[in-house]
Design an enzyme around this catalytic site. Structure first.
Site, PDB file in Angstrom:
ATOM      1  N   GLY A  10       1.183  -1.022   0.259  1.00  0.00           N
ATOM      2  CA  GLY A  10      -0.128   0.092   0.098  1.00  0.00           C
ATOM      3  C   GLY A  10       0.965   1.449  -0.298  1.00  0.00           C
ATOM      4  N   ARG A  71       0.960  -4.885  -4.958  1.00  0.00           N
ATOM      5  CA  ARG A  71       1.128  -6.543  -4.092  1.00  0.00           C
ATOM      6  C   ARG A  71       1.059  -7.177  -5.261  1.00  0.00           C
ATOM      7  NH1 ARG A  71      -0.891  -4.161   0.424  1.00  0.00           N
ATOM      8  NH2 ARG A  71      -1.849  -2.509   0.979  1.00  0.00           N
ATOM      9  N   ASP A 104       5.641  -5.550   5.754  1.00  0.00           N
ATOM     10  CA  ASP A 104       6.573  -6.814   5.957  1.00  0.00           C
ATOM     11  C   ASP A 104       6.037  -7.527   4.632  1.00  0.00           C
ATOM     12  OD1 ASP A 104       6.472  -7.952   8.993  1.00  0.00           O
ATOM     13  OD2 ASP A 104       4.947  -9.419   7.218  1.00  0.00           O
ATOM     14  N   THR A 127       5.025   1.700   6.565  1.00  0.00           N
ATOM     15  CA  THR A 127       4.033   1.369   6.368  1.00  0.00           C
ATOM     16  C   THR A 127       3.101   2.658   6.988  1.00  0.00           C
ATOM     17  OG1 THR A 127       1.995   0.031   7.556  1.00  0.00           O
ATOM     18  CG2 THR A 127       4.076  -0.550   8.437  1.00  0.00           C
ATOM     19  N   ASP A 129      -0.044   1.947   8.773  1.00  0.00           N
ATOM     20  CA  ASP A 129      -0.527   0.729   9.736  1.00  0.00           C
ATOM     21  C   ASP A 129       1.075   1.123  11.295  1.00  0.00           C
ATOM     22  OD1 ASP A 129      -2.349   0.722   8.356  1.00  0.00           O
ATOM     23  OD2 ASP A 129      -1.778  -1.922   7.921  1.00  0.00           O
ATOM     24  N   ASP A 131       2.677  -0.894  12.037  1.00  0.00           N
ATOM     25  CA  ASP A 131       3.057  -2.154  13.016  1.00  0.00           C
ATOM     26  C   ASP A 131       4.520  -2.578  12.444  1.00  0.00           C
ATOM     27  OD1 ASP A 131       2.377  -3.257  10.283  1.00  0.00           O
ATOM     28  OD2 ASP A 131       0.777  -4.178  10.909  1.00  0.00           O
ATOM     29  N   ARG A 164     -25.438  13.703  17.550  1.00  0.00           N
ATOM     30  CA  ARG A 164     -25.449  12.191  16.957  1.00  0.00           C
ATOM     31  C   ARG A 164     -23.947  11.581  17.391  1.00  0.00           C
ATOM     32  NH1 ARG A 164     -25.998  13.949  11.367  1.00  0.00           N
ATOM     33  NH2 ARG A 164     -28.199  13.648  11.073  1.00  0.00           N
ATOM     34  N   MET A 171      -8.156   3.318   8.886  1.00  0.00           N
ATOM     35  CA  MET A 171      -7.493   2.561   8.547  1.00  0.00           C
ATOM     36  C   MET A 171      -6.622   1.437   9.406  1.00  0.00           C
ATOM     37  SD  MET A 171      -6.258   2.001   4.684  1.00  0.00           S
ATOM     38  CE  MET A 171      -7.124   1.297   3.303  1.00  0.00           C
ATOM     39  N   GLY A 172      -6.032   0.159   9.697  1.00  0.00           N
ATOM     40  CA  GLY A 172      -5.248  -0.755  10.936  1.00  0.00           C
ATOM     41  C   GLY A 172      -5.789  -2.024  10.818  1.00  0.00           C
ATOM     42  N   ARG A 173      -4.775  -2.717  10.041  1.00  0.00           N
ATOM     43  CA  ARG A 173      -5.404  -3.770   9.774  1.00  0.00           C
ATOM     44  C   ARG A 173      -5.232  -5.197  11.431  1.00  0.00           C
ATOM     45  NH1 ARG A 173      -5.736  -7.693   5.347  1.00  0.00           N
ATOM     46  NH2 ARG A 173      -6.092  -5.944   4.015  1.00  0.00           N
ATOM     47  N   GLU A 224      -9.786  -0.282  10.861  1.00  0.00           N
ATOM     48  CA  GLU A 224     -10.983  -1.913  10.350  1.00  0.00           C
ATOM     49  C   GLU A 224     -10.636  -3.277  10.138  1.00  0.00           C
ATOM     50  OE1 GLU A 224      -8.829  -1.641   6.470  1.00  0.00           O
ATOM     51  OE2 GLU A 224      -6.854  -1.318   7.486  1.00  0.00           O
ATOM     52  N   ARG A 268     -24.454   7.551  12.770  1.00  0.00           N
ATOM     53  CA  ARG A 268     -23.417   8.129  11.452  1.00  0.00           C
ATOM     54  C   ARG A 268     -22.215   7.294  11.465  1.00  0.00           C
ATOM     55  NH1 ARG A 268     -28.252   9.590  10.677  1.00  0.00           N
ATOM     56  NH2 ARG A 268     -29.287  11.391   9.712  1.00  0.00           N
ATOM     57  N   ARG A 277      -4.111   7.271   3.321  1.00  0.00           N
ATOM     58  CA  ARG A 277      -2.765   7.279   3.160  1.00  0.00           C
ATOM     59  C   ARG A 277      -2.817   8.414   1.851  1.00  0.00           C
ATOM     60  NH1 ARG A 277      -3.355   1.245   1.734  1.00  0.00           N
ATOM     61  NH2 ARG A 277      -3.060   1.985  -0.885  1.00  0.00           N
TER      62      ARG A 277
HETATM   63  O1  F6P Z   1      -0.616  -0.745   4.108  1.00  0.00           O
HETATM   64  C1  F6P Z   1      -1.993  -1.445   4.813  1.00  0.00           C
HETATM   65  C2  F6P Z   1      -2.814  -0.665   4.941  1.00  0.00           C
HETATM   66  O2  F6P Z   1      -3.341   0.555   4.681  1.00  0.00           O
HETATM   67  C3  F6P Z   1      -4.664  -1.961   5.189  1.00  0.00           C
HETATM   68  O3  F6P Z   1      -4.339  -1.249   6.699  1.00  0.00           O
HETATM   69  C4  F6P Z   1      -5.577  -1.711   4.774  1.00  0.00           C
HETATM   70  O4  F6P Z   1      -6.017  -2.959   4.801  1.00  0.00           O
HETATM   71  C5  F6P Z   1      -4.814  -1.603   3.300  1.00  0.00           C
HETATM   72  O5  F6P Z   1      -3.847  -1.563   2.994  1.00  0.00           O
HETATM   73  C6  F6P Z   1      -5.616  -2.061   2.348  1.00  0.00           C
HETATM   74  O6  F6P Z   1      -4.484  -2.436   1.284  1.00  0.00           O
HETATM   75  P1  F6P Z   1      -5.364  -1.814  -0.339  1.00  0.00           P
HETATM   76  O7  F6P Z   1      -4.766  -0.466  -0.379  1.00  0.00           O
HETATM   77  O8  F6P Z   1      -5.248  -2.982  -0.769  1.00  0.00           O
HETATM   78  O9  F6P Z   1      -6.868  -1.922  -0.553  1.00  0.00           O
END
Ligand code: F6P
Length: 345
Positions: A10, A71, A104, A127, A129, A131, A164, A171-173, A224, A268, A277
């Site tokens: 990513g 990827r 990674d 990244t 993320d 991580d 509300r 993001m953050g897998r 996420e 909402r 990103r």
């Molecule tokens: O780079 C990691 C990440 O940002 C994750 O948090 C996310 O799930 C993923 O990339 C999404 O990537 P793509 O661009 O392939 O949808």
């Protein structure tokens, strides 16, 4: 020397400053530098682009990656022909050293090329993320967290005006760094991260308690990668590294529905997704990208291959790439608990 550079996985802000830092240093050494385009795909297909002073000079302020990304996993079972093509192209383009910039997955490929095939590889971690292990921060994280923070600041206006609750998914897998930092910095009322079991009842009780104290609106941030019990477990599409595409499984809307049910608040949800990103790198990410790029070039010239550049404290150094990949740096329960005190539970 002839040095190749690629960016995989990513995109995130800081990649361009890292490419620039590495190229500027390599040019100082008198090297020729070429970019392989679209991550490992560029090495599979032999697609390259020159990396000269004129080209890299303006990259300092630009988000995304000049080299493009993908990827692609040449080590995925069944992709043996891709791996052969990678090795053949490294020979064909007479590459003396390869700098792979990525997360990674990308670094895992670099590590295998070094350990299994003797390729002179150096890894540069990126990244949003945040991580990756053995490095305190990765570029991309600061920029992405600031985008999330700006969104939270904006959403607060609507949450307050309409009384509300707004649930913001970021993001953050595997790790909730972006969610936790942007939630705390944005004065949110609750945050869900993948490292801590999601407790919808506790979050809802807290929002109700806030309402009883006079705060009749709220902001909730969710990473996420959070899993909610009973959520649909439909089989998801997988990428080349075996990760689920989370975009089709947004958890934010589920959290919003559950909170509305439990609290009676009008709720909402906003899924920020790839928005976090994009954009220009922050000052922090421009400096970090530049520093790790320069260090990668220095490691190449020291012949110190099989290393990943890492930020430890304020020092940029090389660590064994094999030690860095395959394990995640996640938020500890201790940090989560400490920062949660800001939610006034
Ligand atoms: O780079 C990691 C990440 O940002 C994750 O948090 C996310 O799930 C993923 O990339 C999404 O990537 P793509 O661009 O392939 O949808």
């Amino acid at each position: 020397m002839k040095v190749g550079i690629l960016t995989g996985g990513g995109d995130c802000p800081g990649l361009n400053p890292a490419i620039r830092g590495a190229v500027l240093r390599l040019l100082d050494f008198g090297d020729e530098v070429i970019g392989f385009t679209r991550g490992w795909k560029g090495l599979v297909e032999g697609t390259t682009t020159p990396l000269t002073l004129d080209i890299v000079e303006p990259l300092i302020s630009q988000g995304g990656t000049y080299l493009r990304s993908s990827r692609t996993n040449p080590f995925k079972p069944g992709n043996e022909a891709q791996l052969e093509a990678v090795l053949a192209n490294l020979k064909k383009f007479e590459i003396d050293a390869l700098i792979a910039i990525g997360g990674d997955d990308t670094l895992g490929v670099a590590s295998k090329l070094y350990h299994l095939h003797g390729i002179n590889a150096i890894g540069v971690p990126k990244t949003m993320d945040n991580d990756l292990s053995l490095t305190d921060y990765t570029f991309g994280f600061d920029s992405a967290s600031n985008v999330a923070l700006e969104a939270i600041d904006r959403l607060r206006d609507t949450a307050k005006s309409h009384e509300r609750v707004i649930v913001v998914e970021v993001m953050g897998r595997h790790a909730g760094w972006v969610a936790l930092y942007s939630a705390v910095a944005g004065g949110a009322d609750w945050v869900f991260i993948p490292e801590v079991e999601a407790d919808l009842d506790a979050a809802s009780a807290h929002l109700i308690k806030n309402r009883e104290r006079g705060k009749n609106w709220g902001l909730v941030v969710v990473s996420e990668g959070v899993e909610i019990a009973g959520e649909s477990d439909e089989p998801a599409e997988l990428d080349a590294f075996g990760h689920k595409f989370l975009k089709d499984l947004a958890v934010g809307p589920t959290v919003a529905k559950e909170i509305q049910k439990r609290t009676g608040f009008e709720v909402r949800d906003v899924v920020l997704g790839h928005v976090v990103r994009g954009g220009n790198p922050t000052l922090f990410d421009r400096i970090l990208g530049t520093r790790v790029g320069i260090k990668a070039a220095d490691l190449v010239h020291a012949g110190d291959f099989g290393k990943m550049v890492a930020l430890q404290g304020n020092e940029v150094l090389g660590v064994p790439i094999a030690d860095a990949v395959g394990k995640q740096k996640v938020v500890s329960q201790e940090l989560y608990d400490a920062l949660l005190t800001t939610f006034n539970k």
